[in-house]
Design a protein around this motif. Structure first.
Motif, PDB file in Angstrom:
ATOM      1  N   SER A 113       0.813  -1.217   0.000  1.00  0.00           N
ATOM      2  CA  SER A 113       0.000   0.000   0.000  1.00  0.00           C
ATOM      3  C   SER A 113       0.846   1.267   0.000  1.00  0.00           C
ATOM      4  O   SER A 113       0.391   2.311  -0.460  1.00  0.00           O
ATOM      5  CB  SER A 113      -0.945  -0.005   1.201  1.00  0.00           C
ATOM      6  OG  SER A 113      -1.690  -1.202   1.217  1.00  0.00           O
ATOM      7  N   THR A 114       2.075   1.182   0.503  1.00  0.00           N
ATOM      8  CA  THR A 114       2.920   2.378   0.424  1.00  0.00           C
ATOM      9  C   THR A 114       3.182   2.719  -1.039  1.00  0.00           C
ATOM     10  O   THR A 114       3.356   3.877  -1.393  1.00  0.00           O
ATOM     11  CB  THR A 114       4.286   2.193   1.134  1.00  0.00           C
ATOM     12  OG1 THR A 114       4.995   1.135   0.485  1.00  0.00           O
ATOM     13  CG2 THR A 114       4.121   1.855   2.596  1.00  0.00           C
TER      14      THR A 114
ATOM     15  N   SER B  40      -4.056   3.813  -0.924  1.00  0.00           N
ATOM     16  CA  SER B  40      -5.255   3.143  -0.397  1.00  0.00           C
ATOM     17  C   SER B  40      -6.410   3.132  -1.393  1.00  0.00           C
ATOM     18  O   SER B  40      -7.354   2.372  -1.251  1.00  0.00           O
ATOM     19  CB  SER B  40      -5.694   3.810   0.909  1.00  0.00           C
ATOM     20  OG  SER B  40      -6.024   5.161   0.668  1.00  0.00           O
TER      21      SER B  40
ATOM     22  N   TYR C  56      -8.222  -0.060  -3.137  1.00  0.00           N
ATOM     23  CA  TYR C  56      -9.061  -0.977  -2.360  1.00  0.00           C
ATOM     24  C   TYR C  56     -10.514  -0.523  -2.312  1.00  0.00           C
ATOM     25  O   TYR C  56     -11.371  -1.228  -1.799  1.00  0.00           O
ATOM     26  CB  TYR C  56      -8.519  -1.114  -0.929  1.00  0.00           C
ATOM     27  CG  TYR C  56      -7.061  -1.525  -0.881  1.00  0.00           C
ATOM     28  CD1 TYR C  56      -6.680  -2.817  -1.236  1.00  0.00           C
ATOM     29  CD2 TYR C  56      -6.079  -0.627  -0.510  1.00  0.00           C
ATOM     30  CE1 TYR C  56      -5.343  -3.198  -1.217  1.00  0.00           C
ATOM     31  CE2 TYR C  56      -4.737  -0.994  -0.487  1.00  0.00           C
ATOM     32  CZ  TYR C  56      -4.375  -2.273  -0.844  1.00  0.00           C
ATOM     33  OH  TYR C  56      -3.055  -2.645  -0.830  1.00  0.00           O
TER      34      TYR C  56
ATOM     35  N   ILE D 253      -6.037  -0.940   6.113  1.00  0.00           N
ATOM     36  CA  ILE D 253      -4.614  -1.094   5.785  1.00  0.00           C
ATOM     37  C   ILE D 253      -3.820  -1.009   7.080  1.00  0.00           C
ATOM     38  O   ILE D 253      -4.025  -0.093   7.875  1.00  0.00           O
ATOM     39  CB  ILE D 253      -4.186   0.023   4.816  1.00  0.00           C
ATOM     40  CG1 ILE D 253      -4.928  -0.161   3.485  1.00  0.00           C
ATOM     41  CG2 ILE D 253      -2.672   0.023   4.619  1.00  0.00           C
ATOM     42  CD1 ILE D 253      -4.922   1.078   2.631  1.00  0.00           C
TER      43      ILE D 253
ATOM     44  N   GLU E 216     -10.178   2.018   5.403  1.00  0.00           N
ATOM     45  CA  GLU E 216      -9.558   2.825   6.449  1.00  0.00           C
ATOM     46  C   GLU E 216      -8.068   2.534   6.464  1.00  0.00           C
ATOM     47  O   GLU E 216      -7.637   1.463   6.057  1.00  0.00           O
ATOM     48  CB  GLU E 216     -10.155   2.506   7.821  1.00  0.00           C
ATOM     49  CG  GLU E 216     -11.574   3.012   7.987  1.00  0.00           C
ATOM     50  CD  GLU E 216     -12.104   2.724   9.389  1.00  0.00           C
ATOM     51  OE1 GLU E 216     -12.602   3.662  10.024  1.00  0.00           O
ATOM     52  OE2 GLU E 216     -12.031   1.562   9.847  1.00  0.00           O
ATOM     53  N   ASN E 217      -7.324   3.510   6.975  1.00  0.00           N
ATOM     54  CA  ASN E 217      -5.876   3.386   6.948  1.00  0.00           C
ATOM     55  C   ASN E 217      -5.326   3.475   8.358  1.00  0.00           C
ATOM     56  O   ASN E 217      -5.313   4.534   8.970  1.00  0.00           O
ATOM     57  CB  ASN E 217      -5.305   4.500   6.063  1.00  0.00           C
ATOM     58  CG  ASN E 217      -3.805   4.382   5.886  1.00  0.00           C
ATOM     59  OD1 ASN E 217      -3.182   3.447   6.383  1.00  0.00           O
ATOM     60  ND2 ASN E 217      -3.237   5.339   5.180  1.00  0.00           N
ATOM     61  N   GLU E 218      -4.875   2.348   8.882  1.00  0.00           N
ATOM     62  CA  GLU E 218      -4.232   2.338  10.197  1.00  0.00           C
ATOM     63  C   GLU E 218      -2.767   2.740  10.057  1.00  0.00           C
ATOM     64  O   GLU E 218      -2.141   3.191  10.994  1.00  0.00           O
ATOM     65  CB  GLU E 218      -4.356   0.934  10.799  1.00  0.00           C
ATOM     66  CG  GLU E 218      -3.809   0.760  12.212  1.00  0.00           C
ATOM     67  CD  GLU E 218      -2.300   0.552  12.289  1.00  0.00           C
ATOM     68  OE1 GLU E 218      -1.710   0.836  13.335  1.00  0.00           O
ATOM     69  OE2 GLU E 218      -1.699   0.120  11.275  1.00  0.00           O
TER      70      GLU E 218
ATOM     71  N   THR F  71      -1.072   5.103   8.635  1.00  0.00           N
ATOM     72  CA  THR F  71      -0.921   6.450   8.062  1.00  0.00           C
ATOM     73  C   THR F  71       0.514   6.940   8.115  1.00  0.00           C
ATOM     74  O   THR F  71       0.873   7.855   7.401  1.00  0.00           O
ATOM     75  CB  THR F  71      -1.793   7.470   8.817  1.00  0.00           C
ATOM     76  OG1 THR F  71      -1.566   7.275  10.223  1.00  0.00           O
ATOM     77  CG2 THR F  71      -3.265   7.256   8.517  1.00  0.00           C
TER      78      THR F  71
ATOM     79  N   VAL G 206       1.384   5.179   4.554  1.00  0.00           N
ATOM     80  CA  VAL G 206       0.509   5.009   3.388  1.00  0.00           C
ATOM     81  C   VAL G 206      -0.365   6.244   3.175  1.00  0.00           C
ATOM     82  O   VAL G 206      -0.981   6.748   4.110  1.00  0.00           O
ATOM     83  CB  VAL G 206      -0.384   3.757   3.567  1.00  0.00           C
ATOM     84  CG1 VAL G 206      -1.387   3.645   2.436  1.00  0.00           C
ATOM     85  CG2 VAL G 206       0.477   2.496   3.651  1.00  0.00           C
ATOM     86  N   THR G 207      -0.404   6.706   1.929  1.00  0.00           N
ATOM     87  CA  THR G 207      -1.289   7.822   1.560  1.00  0.00           C
ATOM     88  C   THR G 207      -2.324   7.307   0.571  1.00  0.00           C
ATOM     89  O   THR G 207      -2.145   6.228   0.014  1.00  0.00           O
ATOM     90  CB  THR G 207      -0.485   8.942   0.877  1.00  0.00           C
ATOM     91  OG1 THR G 207       0.116   8.385  -0.316  1.00  0.00           O
ATOM     92  CG2 THR G 207       0.617   9.473   1.785  1.00  0.00           C
ATOM     93  N   PRO G 208      -3.394   8.063   0.309  1.00  0.00           N
ATOM     94  CA  PRO G 208      -4.380   7.584  -0.667  1.00  0.00           C
ATOM     95  C   PRO G 208      -3.771   7.344  -2.049  1.00  0.00           C
ATOM     96  O   PRO G 208      -4.109   6.384  -2.726  1.00  0.00           O
ATOM     97  CB  PRO G 208      -5.407   8.718  -0.715  1.00  0.00           C
ATOM     98  CG  PRO G 208      -5.293   9.392   0.618  1.00  0.00           C
ATOM     99  CD  PRO G 208      -3.843   9.269   1.011  1.00  0.00           C
TER     100      PRO G 208
END
Ligand code: SF4
Lengths: 372, 346
Positions: free
Chosen positions: A200-201, A205, A208, A221, A248-250, A252, A255-257
């Protein structure tokens, strides 16, 4: 060092475990797939299953690069090394993946084939430069995290005109595999995904979102630290309780959108998407893997050596296919821990430390004894 | 001593060549001017094919170990001190007091004599500090490309403590498992040097002779059953060896196992588990549970055991699993190493 401790505090883990237990609704199951082998490894390595209430069931996914590599792909590489006399370079774990007739790249090497283990694509370039008169083939495997370095190597090879270097490209795509798992009719029932960390990096995000939108499956994530995984499980339990399905992104902190645009552009420049690609366990999955673009065709080992892919059936006793789809667990395999061990793997899931069978054997097999 | 060799050895600029292993004058000169002069003691001075030992006591312990390490010089030691400590510790883990060592050198053609001297001087220092004498030795030279600079094999002989027997098959359910200090320092000192990792404070090898610590432990009167030094393969491998020899299981407490911050960070970076990383100055002891406190106090009172800790308990287990409660509170197996997860480092 603080850095490591911060993510491994037993007290924080116990706190999260208590919250997860408190928020699980009585009589309801939470079937969560950790897509990545990195998560599978962390869960086993830290014994996280012991911290979770029985209502939370973790299901191992197919996100382990050597696990999903079908036998036919390894056979291709062995044939190149043995019959075409190339220097075949690849990452360590790939060497031990079982191929046809009890073979593997490691065995081929012992029989005299020139197979070399590399730590990075830079090593491959070095080998190509040092052997200008030999054909050098890089067996490139992995998800979106290992693809950008391969792209860089191809561009570098073009720049330096290393015309004896080519790539046997088995790079695969995470979202396609997630689609495949959800698309199997009668497949494993899932309530949500723990989304990949490192992948995901690179891809961000956004990719998904279809899973949340079209399949109503929440995705969180998560980083690879044990507390990341616990936190993500809590976030998934909450989404499921609320009837939400969101990405959702745990993770952060990494990982960015959008992900890493530079890396994406590099990959885009060098690779195109294959119409379809065979995965171990998932079968033929459309648009699930990469190949070199026509302008880099001269670096494509499949074209260069006219190596067509030929599918080969797995060992009959091996349950890797069902395990990779999340339908079975390692301990459901009849030869787990007897004929098949990390020192002598029969299936690919026993090879890498990220493989479900290897993780369960190395860290978790005492549970089978306790249960028996 | 007479000097039949003409000019003295040019240690500053000279290199090992094939003649240094050929049995002629050059070899005699190397032995005399470098090895014998540096490692000097009465038994070595006997100058015969073997050393005649004045054996006291009834039971002797003998152990041998070959030392191959790259880099040859590392933070905290070098192959010379390592070759002394490694074998001294093998003798000490039997419960014996190490007295004598032999040393066999395999030298690679082209190796700088100055480096060889550094190694032999360090060896002599380590032997002096440990109170052991290098009493006999051998030198061979191999062609360039067929060695890795220097390989050293040492054999040690020690005098056994009266009335004591220690053995890997003696651990019993309920026994306490003690560890003398932080783990992974030797392996990570070498590995971080190889990988060019830099830390604010460099990781230093823990290489040390442990027989003093062993004596302190045994003098405490605690019922010690097994002693081992967790070298190659680390604490995990050593505990699995003991568990399988004694046909027992173990339960460890991850939070109780001391690991230095820098070692943990380096392991993280290289994807290694400190439990599998080599130590050269640590011991594991299995002792009766009721004596654990006494044993621990004795270890902690010694400079090499300041951070000693009780890290787990021996349990009855037909499967012989070494298990561990992780810092997260979950449980896992601490398995034998499989395949080649770690590069060889000692
Ligand atoms: S235990 Fe071995 S044979 Fe069985 S599913 Fe796993 S990898 Fe395949």
């Amino acid at each position: 060092m603080k850095y490591v401790d911060e993510f491994r505090s037993g007290a924080l883990a116990a706190g999260l475990a208590a919250r997860i237990a408190a928020e699980c609704r009585p009589g309801r199951e939470y079937r969560l797939m950790e897509f990545c082998g990195g998560h599978t490894h962390a869960i086993s390595r830290y014994g996280l299953a012991d911290l979770l209430p029985p209502a939370v069931r973790l299901i191992h996914g197919p996100g382990c690069p050597v696990c999903v590599l079908p036998i036919g792909r390894v056979d291709q590489a062995i044939a190149l090394a043995r019959d075409h006399g190339v220097i075949l370079c690849t990452y360590a774990d790939t060497l031990r993946v079982p191929a046809s007739r009890g073979s593997s790249l490691l065995r081929a090497k012992a029989d005299g084939a020139d197979v070399r283990m590399v730590y990075s694509t830079q090593d491959v370039l070095k080998i190509a430069r040092a052997n200008p008169h030999r054909e050098v083939v890089f067996l490139a495997i992995g998800f979106e995290t290992t693809t950008p370095p391969t792209a860089v190597a191809v561009l570098q090879a073009a720049h330096e005109d290393l015309h004896k270097l080519s790539v046997l490209c088995d790079h695969v795509l995470t979202p396609a595999a997630m689609h495949a798992i959800l698309a199997v009719t009668g497949g494993v029932p899932l309530d949500g995904f723990i989304g990949p960390a490192h992948v995901s990096t690179v891809i961000g995000s956004r990719p998904y979102e279809p899973f949340a939108r079209d399949y109503a499956k929440p995705v969180v994530i998560a980083g690879f630290e044990p507390l990341d995984v616990m936190q993500a499980i809590l976030m998934l339990v909450r989404q499921i309780n609320d009837g939400r399905a969101e990405v959702e992104n745990e993770f952060t902190r990494a990982v960015t959108p959008e992900g890493n645009r530079t890396a994406q552009a590099l990959v885009e420049r060098v690779f195109g998407v294959r119409d379809s690609f065979e995965w171990r366990g998932l079968g033929s999955v459309p648009h699930s893997a990469l190949q070199l673009r026509p302008e880099f065709a001269r670096f494509d080992a499949e074209q260069r050596f006219g190596q067509a892919y030929r599918a080969v059936a797995d060992n009959k006793a091996c349950e890797c296919a069902a395990i990779l789809r999340g339908e079975k667990r390692p301990q459901d395999c009849r030869i787990f821990g007897t004929a098949c061990t990390p020192d002598n793997p029969i299936g690919s899931c026993m090879v890498s430390s990220e493989g479900a069978c290897a993780a369960h054997f190395t860290y978790g097999r005492f549970r089978d004894v306790a249960a028996a | 001593m007479s000097r039949p060799h003409g000019r003295p050895l040019d240690i500053r600029h000279g290199r090992v060549d094939m003649s240094h292993g050929a049995g002629g004058r050059a070899m005699a000169q190397l032995i005399e001017e470098l090895f014998a002069a540096t490692l000097d003691n009465p038994l070595l001075r006997q100058g015969n094919d073997g050393a005649l030992l004045p054996a006291p006591g009834e039971r002797l312990v003998m152990a041998t170990d070959s030392h191959v390490v790259s880099p040859l010089f590392f933070a905290g030691g070098d192959i010379g001190s390592l070759a002394v400590h490694g074998t001294v510790n093998d003798v000490a883990m039997m419960g014996a007091h190490p007295r004598w060592l032999s040393a066999a050198f395999v030298l690679e053609e082209g190796f700088a004599l100055a480096d060889l001297q550094r190694i032999v001087v360090s060896m002599a220092g380590a032997a002096r500090e440990a109170g052991v004498a290098v009493v006999t030795g051998d030198t061979k030279v191999v062609e360039r490309g067929k060695g890795d600079g220097v390989f050293i094999t040492t054999t040690g002989v020690g005098v056994m403590r009266a009335g004591l027997t220690l053995s890997g098959d003696a651990a019993r359910p309920g026994d306490a498992i003690l560890l003398s200090g932080a783990i992974g320092n030797h392996g990570m000192a070498i590995m971080s040097q190889r990988q060019g990792l830099e830390f604010d404070a460099p990781i230093v090898s823990d290489t040390a002779a442990l027989h003093g610590l062993v004596a302190a432990l045994l003098d405490s009167g605690a019922a010690v059953r097994v002693l081992r030094d967790p070298t190659r393969g680390g604490v995990a491998t050593t505990l699995n060896e003991i568990a399988s020899q004694s046909q027992v299981g173990m339960l460890l407490e991850e939070g109780a196992i001391p690991v230095d911050a820098a070692v943990e960070a380096a392991c993280e970076l290289l994807g290694l588990d400190p439990l599998y990383v080599a130590n050269e100055g640590k011991l594991l002891a299995v002792c009766a549970a009721e004596d654990a406190a006494r044993a621990l106090a004795a270890l902690r009172a010694h400079p090499l055991g300041l951070r000693a800790a009780r890290i787990g308990t021996v349990r009855a287990d037909a499967h012989g699993f070494v298990q561990m409660t992780t810092r997260m509170g979950g449980r896992r197996v601490v398995d034998w190493l499989s395949g080649e997860q770690l590069p060889r480092i000692c």
